[in-house]
Design a protein around this motif. Structure first.
Motif, PDB file in Angstrom:
ATOM      1  N   ILE A   1      -5.685  -1.540   4.692  1.00  0.00           N
ATOM      2  CA  ILE A   1      -4.690  -1.754   3.631  1.00  0.00           C
ATOM      3  C   ILE A   1      -5.308  -2.602   2.523  1.00  0.00           C
ATOM      4  CG2 ILE A   1      -2.517  -2.906   3.056  1.00  0.00           C
ATOM      5  CD1 ILE A   1      -1.500  -2.185   5.856  1.00  0.00           C
TER       6      ILE A   1
ATOM      7  N   ALA B   1      -7.309   0.413  -5.356  1.00  0.00           N
ATOM      8  CA  ALA B   1      -6.230   0.842  -6.242  1.00  0.00           C
ATOM      9  C   ALA B   1      -6.034  -0.143  -7.386  1.00  0.00           C
ATOM     10  CB  ALA B   1      -4.939   0.989  -5.431  1.00  0.00           C
TER      11      ALA B   1
ATOM     12  N   LEU C   1       1.611   2.445   8.647  1.00  0.00           N
ATOM     13  CA  LEU C   1       0.616   1.413   8.377  1.00  0.00           C
ATOM     14  C   LEU C   1       0.902   0.188   9.246  1.00  0.00           C
ATOM     15  CD1 LEU C   1       0.528   1.484   4.479  1.00  0.00           C
ATOM     16  CD2 LEU C   1      -1.080   2.524   6.073  1.00  0.00           C
TER      17      LEU C   1
ATOM     18  N   LEU D   1      -5.854  -1.407  -1.264  1.00  0.00           N
ATOM     19  CA  LEU D   1      -5.190  -2.120  -2.364  1.00  0.00           C
ATOM     20  C   LEU D   1      -6.216  -2.587  -3.398  1.00  0.00           C
ATOM     21  CD1 LEU D   1      -2.467  -4.276  -0.594  1.00  0.00           C
ATOM     22  CD2 LEU D   1      -2.071  -2.469  -2.269  1.00  0.00           C
TER      23      LEU D   1
ATOM     24  N   ALA E   1       0.831  -1.208   0.000  1.00  0.00           N
ATOM     25  CA  ALA E   1       0.000   0.000   0.000  1.00  0.00           C
ATOM     26  C   ALA E   1       0.862   1.253   0.000  1.00  0.00           C
ATOM     27  CB  ALA E   1      -0.930  -0.011   1.203  1.00  0.00           C
TER      28      ALA E   1
ATOM     29  N   TYR F   1      -8.842   2.702  -9.271  1.00  0.00           N
ATOM     30  CA  TYR F   1      -9.407   3.921  -8.684  1.00  0.00           C
ATOM     31  C   TYR F   1      -8.488   4.461  -7.595  1.00  0.00           C
ATOM     32  CZ  TYR F   1     -13.628   2.568 -11.160  1.00  0.00           C
ATOM     33  OH  TYR F   1     -14.515   2.230 -12.143  1.00  0.00           O
ATOM     34  N   ARG F   2      -8.745   5.703  -7.281  1.00  0.00           N
ATOM     35  CA  ARG F   2      -7.940   6.372  -6.264  1.00  0.00           C
ATOM     36  C   ARG F   2      -8.414   5.985  -4.863  1.00  0.00           C
ATOM     37  NH1 ARG F   2      -3.507   8.461  -6.689  1.00  0.00           N
ATOM     38  NH2 ARG F   2      -4.090   9.660  -8.537  1.00  0.00           N
ATOM     39  N   ALA F   3      -7.503   5.625  -4.002  1.00  0.00           N
ATOM     40  CA  ALA F   3      -7.848   5.405  -2.590  1.00  0.00           C
ATOM     41  C   ALA F   3      -7.076   6.408  -1.746  1.00  0.00           C
ATOM     42  CB  ALA F   3      -7.481   3.985  -2.177  1.00  0.00           C
ATOM     43  N   TYR F   4      -7.798   7.092  -0.888  1.00  0.00           N
ATOM     44  CA  TYR F   4      -7.143   7.952   0.091  1.00  0.00           C
ATOM     45  C   TYR F   4      -7.092   7.169   1.385  1.00  0.00           C
ATOM     46  CZ  TYR F   4      -8.284  11.535  -3.327  1.00  0.00           C
ATOM     47  OH  TYR F   4      -8.400  12.252  -4.479  1.00  0.00           O
ATOM     48  N   LEU F   5      -5.923   6.729   1.764  1.00  0.00           N
ATOM     49  CA  LEU F   5      -5.783   5.886   2.950  1.00  0.00           C
ATOM     50  C   LEU F   5      -5.329   6.757   4.117  1.00  0.00           C
ATOM     51  CD1 LEU F   5      -5.749   3.148   4.331  1.00  0.00           C
ATOM     52  CD2 LEU F   5      -3.565   2.650   3.267  1.00  0.00           C
ATOM     53  N   VAL F   6      -6.234   6.918   5.068  1.00  0.00           N
ATOM     54  CA  VAL F   6      -5.983   7.834   6.185  1.00  0.00           C
ATOM     55  C   VAL F   6      -5.662   7.030   7.440  1.00  0.00           C
ATOM     56  CG1 VAL F   6      -7.013   9.586   7.670  1.00  0.00           C
ATOM     57  CG2 VAL F   6      -7.483   9.608   5.227  1.00  0.00           C
TER      58      VAL F   6
ATOM     59  N   HIS G   1       1.853   1.835  -3.944  1.00  0.00           N
ATOM     60  CA  HIS G   1       0.902   1.772  -5.048  1.00  0.00           C
ATOM     61  C   HIS G   1       0.598   3.178  -5.567  1.00  0.00           C
ATOM     62  CE1 HIS G   1      -2.358   0.542  -7.527  1.00  0.00           C
ATOM     63  NE2 HIS G   1      -2.295  -0.712  -7.112  1.00  0.00           N
ATOM     64  N   PRO G   2       0.753   3.386  -6.867  1.00  0.00           N
ATOM     65  CA  PRO G   2       0.560   4.754  -7.375  1.00  0.00           C
ATOM     66  C   PRO G   2      -0.867   5.271  -7.179  1.00  0.00           C
ATOM     67  CG  PRO G   2       0.804   3.175  -9.176  1.00  0.00           C
ATOM     68  CD  PRO G   2       1.145   2.450  -7.922  1.00  0.00           C
ATOM     69  N   ASN G   3      -1.833   4.385  -7.031  1.00  0.00           N
ATOM     70  CA  ASN G   3      -3.217   4.841  -6.885  1.00  0.00           C
ATOM     71  C   ASN G   3      -3.629   5.083  -5.441  1.00  0.00           C
ATOM     72  OD1 ASN G   3      -3.276   4.503  -9.587  1.00  0.00           O
ATOM     73  ND2 ASN G   3      -4.691   2.766  -9.616  1.00  0.00           N
ATOM     74  N   ILE G   4      -2.692   4.857  -4.519  1.00  0.00           N
ATOM     75  CA  ILE G   4      -3.036   5.084  -3.106  1.00  0.00           C
ATOM     76  C   ILE G   4      -2.333   6.337  -2.611  1.00  0.00           C
ATOM     77  CG2 ILE G   4      -2.891   4.167  -0.759  1.00  0.00           C
ATOM     78  CD1 ILE G   4      -3.045   1.366  -1.899  1.00  0.00           C
ATOM     79  N   ASP G   5      -3.141   7.265  -2.112  1.00  0.00           N
ATOM     80  CA  ASP G   5      -2.564   8.422  -1.426  1.00  0.00           C
ATOM     81  C   ASP G   5      -2.587   8.111   0.048  1.00  0.00           C
ATOM     82  OD1 ASP G   5      -1.745  10.434  -3.206  1.00  0.00           O
ATOM     83  OD2 ASP G   5      -3.827  10.719  -3.783  1.00  0.00           O
ATOM     84  N   LEU G   6      -1.403   7.905   0.602  1.00  0.00           N
ATOM     85  CA  LEU G   6      -1.313   7.526   2.006  1.00  0.00           C
ATOM     86  C   LEU G   6      -1.119   8.766   2.867  1.00  0.00           C
ATOM     87  CD1 LEU G   6      -0.975   5.497   4.296  1.00  0.00           C
ATOM     88  CD2 LEU G   6       1.397   5.205   3.610  1.00  0.00           C
ATOM     89  N   LEU G   7      -2.043   8.967   3.790  1.00  0.00           N
ATOM     90  CA  LEU G   7      -1.940  10.106   4.697  1.00  0.00           C
ATOM     91  C   LEU G   7      -1.777   9.567   6.117  1.00  0.00           C
ATOM     92  CD1 LEU G   7      -4.878  12.145   3.184  1.00  0.00           C
ATOM     93  CD2 LEU G   7      -2.476  12.745   3.022  1.00  0.00           C
TER      94      LEU G   7
END
Lengths: 1425, 67
Positions: B27, B34, B49, B31, A3, B38-43, A6-12
């Protein structure tokens, strides 16, 4: 951990959701991103900062078992790998200080013996540390949190200590010089501070001092026994050295006019202090022997003594009064202080009052002078006073003293010192050029900026505030300096300055559990010496004392802002000034996976959790077992670091009604047993483990078998009992367990106790529920729309929940729920939201010349490094042929190490990479991705598994392991030299999903695929959809009792609406193809209109959901013989058909019913595992029977009501009078009767006696078994292996619960293993999600590491066709020649064909003979030498 | 650079899914999203993590490494 990249996950990280607006399909989320204070992109995770950090706090990751620093990384493999700093905010000491001196910072450094750094921290805010370390009133101490425990930390003594034990005495010159000159009038603390701050900003300040010596009131008014003159001189000298000019003996107003100053200097700061003493205005004030306090002190300070009488009265209660009194005492006088209020109102520093009393100075309170009495020579002979009492409070909040009438009294004395205040000398200043003053004869200034009414003229210190303490004058100077800088740079003077000056911290520090330890008093010189000289009273801490006192600091702010990390970080990655920011994102839906927390056993006092050293929680024990944990995988007692001989586990701590939680936490039984087995593995010297439990709840797939394995080990004793209390021996820290088993009290002494602590909702659950506007259940976890059928749909549309935030979960369930939630969440996104495929990095094609091999040997913490010498291995590898680099990594898989490896590859132009670490099964993809990211073909990579295959198995033979690891690396390098790049092909995807099975799982899966907008077809062998939920099967669902057929009907309607094509009466006849391109033939059963028909369906993915069968109990407990012995499914049908249960052959209503659990489960024939649905079903059915007035007895072995809401229902059943009888095994139950079951007899293992009960109905809770012949058919059609329990096997029991070894084929529901409906639907949605991922792509990328046929050598013998386990090879004809051909998409590259091919026509292109040969040569090399 | 700035610069401002929590469930969800393109905003509230699972040594019943 993918995670993180992965380019599609913006990790905050460090982030929290703060608001969510809008509605499903169009939410706006605001996320508060808190600062890490470390720039993520710059930090390489080297850990140098950790060495530098002086702050130690308990490590949350190790549950407090180990300390960590304020700058930290939670664990070595953390993603992101960047460090972060824990800050709680400005500590109370710093906040309370007018100049925000960073007390916590220098205290921490003193505690670590780093005095130079401590002084450096002090000097950042305070250029007068020797002075402040002695005479500052230290408002920091008033705020000190330690004061709430016992006494505040003695901060001034520590500051002074730093000044005396450091050689770091320099004030750095400014970074940039400025040309402006500033005039400062007065060299007291205000003037000095202002000059210092301006000088640091590059200005050239000049201080004008009217006296001969600089220092203002510090020099004039403070006696040297408190502040030695040389200390003042030292501090001032350092300032002079930094470029501040001081002109003494120059009086502004006399020698130079104020007007001239304004003309000659860019700005003027007035800090003239208050040197005019106030008078008493009583009769006799002009007698000889009447002194002003400052006048007296000035004279003593200048001349060393003053002519003072034998008996002196000092009037006043401020610091000056005490200074004057103590000075007079040293001049040999008897001294009495007269103050008009009481002790509590004395403005003087309380510590000074104590000192004065120690010096035998008498204090007279509530008295005020009325007249000074003189003799004939006008010399003082006494003081007439009036007694006072305290009245109402005045504006300052202090009580006003009121004279008591007729209360005069006289004190005989020959001197009177009046210290009742001073004011500024406005007269000498001369022409004030229109400067405004106040009623109190001070300058009128803007409070925020120190500006006077004249532009460019600022004022501060006592001449603004009236007589005040040193640090407040310094604050006035600092404030003015900031203003002057802004004024000269033409900036707004006021903006953003509210944070200057003292304030209160916004947080409270938790002082619970802090051990009492009083402050160490600062050492003082002997009293005799004190009264005879002006020697400094305090001598300062010794090193030992200072460190001990520093360690009393509670580190309120966590990080102390000492910035030692900034200096240590070579990457300049640390930034303490980072601020929180808000991110606003547009999202279609939300998945909540906010987790759970571990129950805190401290609240259950009886077990000593959190109190006794050797009592651990489940998670703490887990950390002990971890190789990277606090004990590196050893089980050590906290009290003596010894391996325990025995360990006791107590189950259900904080679960099942204990500690306030009704629910079962589900994972603890298994976790404890796993812990026990691992403990024995890690520490063979452990002799005995005791497992105290109520029920062993091994309900998941493979769990029962796991428990059986544990039970085989005689060292583990399972005891069905709950201890009542645990007592600790205070000396040995051994623990005694008090427990009642079989009616007898028993005491058991052990070395260690592990409390199997349950799960509680995480602290953020409630707040998140409010923000997300979703419901929480009574137990505090998130509510789902419908407890019986879904675990992932929250009460709000577009918001999904999963994992531990919904309730205690085991990993495979959490993973399935997460995939399911993700799939449903995606269905709210538009097609436009799809992101383009990322462009691959251009590949490095220049591979000519000899290979350049890079070797990276991983320590894997202690996993490898604890057994072999990793550095030595790396050194040796460097000598192998073509190796251009060889080095070691602590955790090669950590993100920072990956980056490091990439850098090394680029730096050394490495084109073959060897990582000697763990298993390629899990980690090869990680490294391959890292190679691809920098353009290196991922197949130029080789792994040596020196962990699983070497250090784990040879842990006891370190020498042997070293040799073996060396061999493995040599082999890997040999193969790496032969590797060639391989390239993936692509085939288009058939965008359709086929679901097989029309029960609840299949229907739910089909619906979920349809919600993703993908075509889906459903095949069902029966004439109608529904499976077990169809009419006349299940009647109602647990725990809520919904009607099963209605639930099914609703879904079938939805299926129709979604346009899912349904094929009933149909089965799979054949399947061919591969992921993305399956071709399935379905056969429709013959009807009255004609014979069977075939239909071809092309699809990209297949979901199998054909369900399970149930065990046939014929011949057991009278089933098949007696009509009144039925299965639970048959009872369910009875509920559906009959209002009141009727028993064939029984005219009356049945009186009693008995349930027998685990028939055909748990190794009792049928299913070797637990069928998990039967306990909850039994509870539901028992309650239904109770409602009809029937008595119910349940014979069970372990009651496994683990599903959501079921533990509560179990309790309800007991309350409703259902009798639960525990039996050891089925052999102890007998059902007897003539023509029907009439009596049931069983041995009650809890009572220890046989019970015999009449019975009208016996219900067998039958186990779930693989459904046949369907399961066998699917197994052979799809080549999916089966587990030892006969159910189809998932890819990974924990992390791949719905995937199979066949790509593009997914399984869900009871086909995979027994489970309840909610768990089955979660899996169904997950399988739908996974299938949608497969068919959602335009292309399938083919694995290039496959077999290849050399047509010229092939004889078309078909050996390979028969041997290939994946049906990937077929015989093809071309121009009359026959040869084998490999279908790339189906080949797994296993190499079996290559090994069997008699002519050597097939080669496995990533495991060529040359490559394998090179490895063989390499391993034999050493032997031949 | 803020997230929205970053995305606007690259490929407009597509909608994504917000995933709250960076433990094993979060996670996995991120995954899957993603991997679906699609875009995932993982907060995640903490600094990294992993959640609870990262604290475990091995998982039952496979006794596999947790990380």
């Amino acid at each position: 951990m993918d995670a993180g990249r992965h380019p599609n996950i913006d990790l905050l990280t460090c982030s929290e959701l703060t608001s969510l607006s809008g509605k499903a399909g169009n939410f706006t989320a605001t996320i508060r991103v808190n600062p890490r204070y470390v720039k993520q992109n710059d930090c390489v995770g080297c850990g140098e900062c950790v060495e530098a950090c002086p702050i130690t706090v308990p490590n949350e990751f190790d549950l407090g078992l180990m300390p960590r620093k304020a700058i930290y990384r939670a664990f070595p493999q953390a993603v992101p790998s960047s460090f972060a700093i824990s800050k709680r905010g400005t500590p109370p000491c710093t906040a309370g200080c007018p100049i925000h001196q960073n007390a916590q910072g220098y205290i921490a450094l003193i505690g670590k013996g780093r005095y130079d750094e401590a002084l450096e921290v002090i000097l950042r805010e305070n250029p007068l540390p020797s002075i402040c370390g002695r005479v500052c009133t230290h408002p920091c101490m008033e705020n000190c949190s330690r004061g709430k425990v016992d006494e505040p930390v003695n901060i001034p003594a520590l500051k002074r200590f730093a000044t005396e034990h450091s050689n770091n005495w320099t004030i750095k010159p400014p970074a940039k010089e400025r040309k402006e000159k500033i005039a400062i009038v007065g060299s007291g603390p205000g003037g000095l501070m202002c000059a210092h701050v301006l000088r640091q900003k590059g200005y050239k300040p000049t201080i004008f001092e009217s006296a001969k010596t600089a220092g203002g009131m510090l020099t004039v008014g403070i006696p040297s026994f408190r502040l030695p003159r040389e200390k003042i001189a030292e501090d001032i000298q350092r300032l002079v050295k930094s470029g501040i000019e001081i002109k003494t003996g120059v009086t502004i107003g006399k020698d130079v006019t104020l007007e001239k100053l304004r003309k000659d200097y860019a700005a003027v700061f007035l800090a003239i202090g208050t040197h005019i003493e106030r008078k008493l205005n009583v009769k006799g004030e002009d007698f000889k022997g009447v002194w002003g306090g400052i006048e007296f002190l000035r004279q003593v300070n200048a001349k060393g003594t003053a002519k003072i009488g034998k008996k002196v009265v000092v009037i006043g209660g401020g610091n000056s009064a005490l200074d004057a009194a103590r000075t007079a005492r040293r001049c040999g006088a008897e001294v009495q202080i007269v103050y008009r209020r009481s002790r509590a109102e004395m403005p003087a520093d309380p510590r000074e009052i104590i000192e004065a009393e120690a010096e035998e100075i008498e204090l007279t309170f509530l008295a005020t002078p009325a007249e000074i009495l003189g003799d004939e020579k006008s010399a003082v002979k006494g003081l007439k006073c009036v007694r006072m009492k305290l009245g109402e409070a005045d504006a300052s909040g202090r009580a006003v003293p009121v004279p008591i009438s007729n209360s005069t009294f006289e004190i005989a004395c020959d001197s009177v010192i009046v210290t009742i205040g001073q004011s500024a000398d406005m007269e000498t200043l001369g022409d004030k050029l229109g400067l405004q003053t106040t009623r109190l004869n001070t300058f009128e200034v803007n409070e925020l900026t120190g500006e006077t009414s004249l532009p460019g003229v600022f004022a501060g210190g006592d001449c603004v505030t009236g007589p005040d303490v040193v640090v407040n004058a310094m604050f006035g100077g600092k404030k003015a300096a900031i203003s002057i800088d802004r004024y000269l740079r033409k900036r707004n003077l006021e903006k953003g300055r509210e944070q200057e000056g003292p304030f209160r911290s916004l947080y409270e520090v938790d002082i619970e559990g802090v051990l009492m330890q009083k402050s160490i008093p600062a050492p003082v010189i002997e009293m005799k010496k004190r009264l005879k000289s002006f020697d400094e009273v305090h001598t300062g801490y010794t090193e030992e004392q200072a460190i001990a006192e520093a360690e009393r600091c509670l580190q309120c702010g966590i990080c102390c802002d000492c910035e030692q990390c900034v200096a240590a970080c070579k990457r300049e990655a640390i930034d303490h000034s980072m601020l929180p920011r808000d991110e606003v994102v547009n999202v279609g839906s939300v998945v909540v996976a906010s987790g759970f927390e571990e129950f805190d056993p401290t609240s259950m006092g009886c077990f000593g959790g959190g109190r006794f050293l050797n009592v651990l929680t489940g998670l703490q024990f887990e950390r002990l077992l971890a190789a990277s944990g606090p004990t590196k995988g050893h089980v050590y007692r906290a009290s003596d670091n010894c391996v325990p001989k025995s360990i006791v586990w107590v189950q259900c701590v904080g679960s099942r009604g204990e500690g306030g939680n009704d629910y079962c936490s589900r994972f603890c039984c298994m976790n404890a047993i796993k812990g026990a087995m691992l403990a024995l593995e890690h520490e063979p010297s452990i002799e005995k483990l005791y497992m105290f439990y109520t029920d062993i709840r091994a309900f998941g797939k493979g769990f029962e078998e796991f428990v059986e394995r544990a039970k085989q080990d005689k060292r583990i004793e399972f005891i069905r009992a709950r201890p009542s209390k645990i007592v600790e021996d205070t000396e040995s820290h051994d623990l005694t367990i008090f427990v009642e088993t079989n009616g007898k009290s028993r005491k058991l002494t052990t070395d260690m106790v592990v409390l199997s602590t349950g799960a509680i909702p995480s602290e953020s659950t409630k707040r998140l529920a409010e923000i997300l506007k979703i419901d929480v259940k009574q137990d505090g976890f998130f509510a789902t729309r419908d407890l019986s059928t879904t675990l992932i749909e929250s009460t709000r549309s577009g918001v999904f929940v999963c994992g531990g935030s919904v309730g205690p979960e085991i990993i495979p369930e959490a993973v399935a729920q997460a995939s399911g939630a993700a799939s449903l969440a995606i269905s709210y996104l538009s097609e436009e939201s799809r992101l383009p495929e990322p462009e691959p990095v251009p590949e490095i094609t220049d591979l000519d010349g000899p290979p350049r091999v890079g070797v990276f040997v991983c320590h894997c913490g202690a996993n490898i490094g604890g057994t072999v010498d990793v550095e030595e291995l790396a050194k040796e590898a460097a000598l192998l042929p073509d190796v251009v680099y060889s080095g070691d990594e602590l955790f090669a898989c950590a993100q920072s190490s990956q980056r490091h490896i990439q850098e090394i590859i680029q730096e050394h132009n490495i084109n073959r990479v060897v990582v000697a670490a763990c298993t390629p099964r899990t980690h090869e993809p990680v490294y391959r991705a890292a190679l691809a990211e920098i353009g290196l073909n991922p197949y130029l990579f080789e792994m040596a598994n020196i962990r699983d295959q070497c250090t784990w198995v040879h842990a006891k033979d370190k020498q042997g392991a070293q040799i073996r690891a060396r061999d493995q690396i040599r082999m890997a390098v040999a193969r790496a030299r032969q590797l060639v790049p391989l390239h993936s092909g692509k085939v288009p995807v058939e965008k359709r999903v086929l679901v097989v099975g029309g029960g609840i799982s299949g229907v739910e899966a089909a619906l979920a695929v349809a919600r993703r907008g993908l075509p889906v077809e459903l095949v069902e062998s029966a004439s109608e959809l529904g499976g077990l939920l169809a009419k006349n099967q299940l009647n109602s669902l647990y725990p809520k009792g919904e009607s099963a057929p209605e639930e099914m009907f609703r879904r079938v309607q939805a299926l129709k609406l979604a346009g899912v094509e349904v094929h009933t009466n149909s089965t799979i006849q054949s399947i061919s193809g591969f992921l993305g391109n399956f071709e399935v033939m379905i056969e429709r059963a013959p009807t009255e209109h004609g014979g069977s028909t075939l239909k071809r369906i092309k699809c990209g993915a297949v979901i199998l959901a054909t369900g399970a069968g149930v065990y046939d109990p014929t011949g057991r407990f009278g089933y098949g013989e007696y009509k009144n012995v039925v299965t639970n499914l048959e009872l369910e049908r009875k509920f559906a058909e009959e209002e009141d249960i009727k028993i064939e052959g029984l005219s009356d209503k049945p009186q009693t019913a008995a349930f027998i659990l685990c028939v055909g489960s748990r190794g009792d024939a049928g299913n070797p595992g637990c069928s998990s649905y039967c306990c909850p079903t039994t509870i539901k059915q028992a309650l239904q029977l109770r409602e009809q007035g029937i008595d119910v007895v349940v014979f069970y072995q372990d009651m496994r009501t683990v599903d959501a809401g079921m533990e509560e229902l179990y309790r309800e059943a007991r309350g409703a009078g259902v009798l639960f009888i525990r039996v050891e095994s089925h052999s102890q139950i007998q059902v007897r009767g003539e023509s029907r079951a009439e009596r049931i007899e069983a041995f009650d293992s809890l009572l220890g006696e046989t019970v015999s009960l009449p019975v009208d109905l016996v219900v067998l809770a039958v186990g779930m078994i693989p459904r046949e012949p369907q399961t066998t058919e699917l197994q052979s059609l799809f080549k999916i292996p089966r587990g030892s329990d006969g159910f189809l096997l998932e890819r990974h029991p924990e992390l791949g619960p719905v995937e199979t070894t066949a790509d593009g084929v997914f399984i869900c529901g009871t086909l995979q293993g027994p489970k309840g409906i909610a768990a089955a639907t979660a899996q169904a949605t997950a399988a739908a999600g996974k299938a949608s991922i497969s068919v959602g792509r335009d292309y399938v990328v083919l694995e290039p590491a496959i077999a290849e046929v050399n047509k010229a050598l092939c004889r078309a013998c078909s050996t390979c066709v028969d041997i290939c386990p994946y049906h990937a090879i077929s015989i093809q004809q071309e121009n009359g020649n026959s040869f084998a051909m490999v279908t790339a998409a189906q080949c797994k590259g296993c190499g079996t064909c290559a090994a069997w091919c008699p002519t050597g026509a097939i080669r496995s292109n990533h495991f060529t003979d040359t490559q394998i040969g090179a490895m063989v040569d390499a391993v034999l090399e050493e032997l031949s030498v | 650079m803020s997230i929205s700035e970053k995305h606007t610069a690259h490929n407009g401002d597509p909608q994504g899914v917000l995933v709250i929590g960076g433990g094993i469930a979060g996670i996995q969800a991120a995954l899957d999203i993603a991997d679906s393109g699609y875009r995932a905003y993982l907060v995640e509230k903490t600094t990294s993590l992993g959640g609870r699972m990262a604290q475990l040594d091995k998982t039952f019943p496979t006794i596999d490494c947790s990380i």
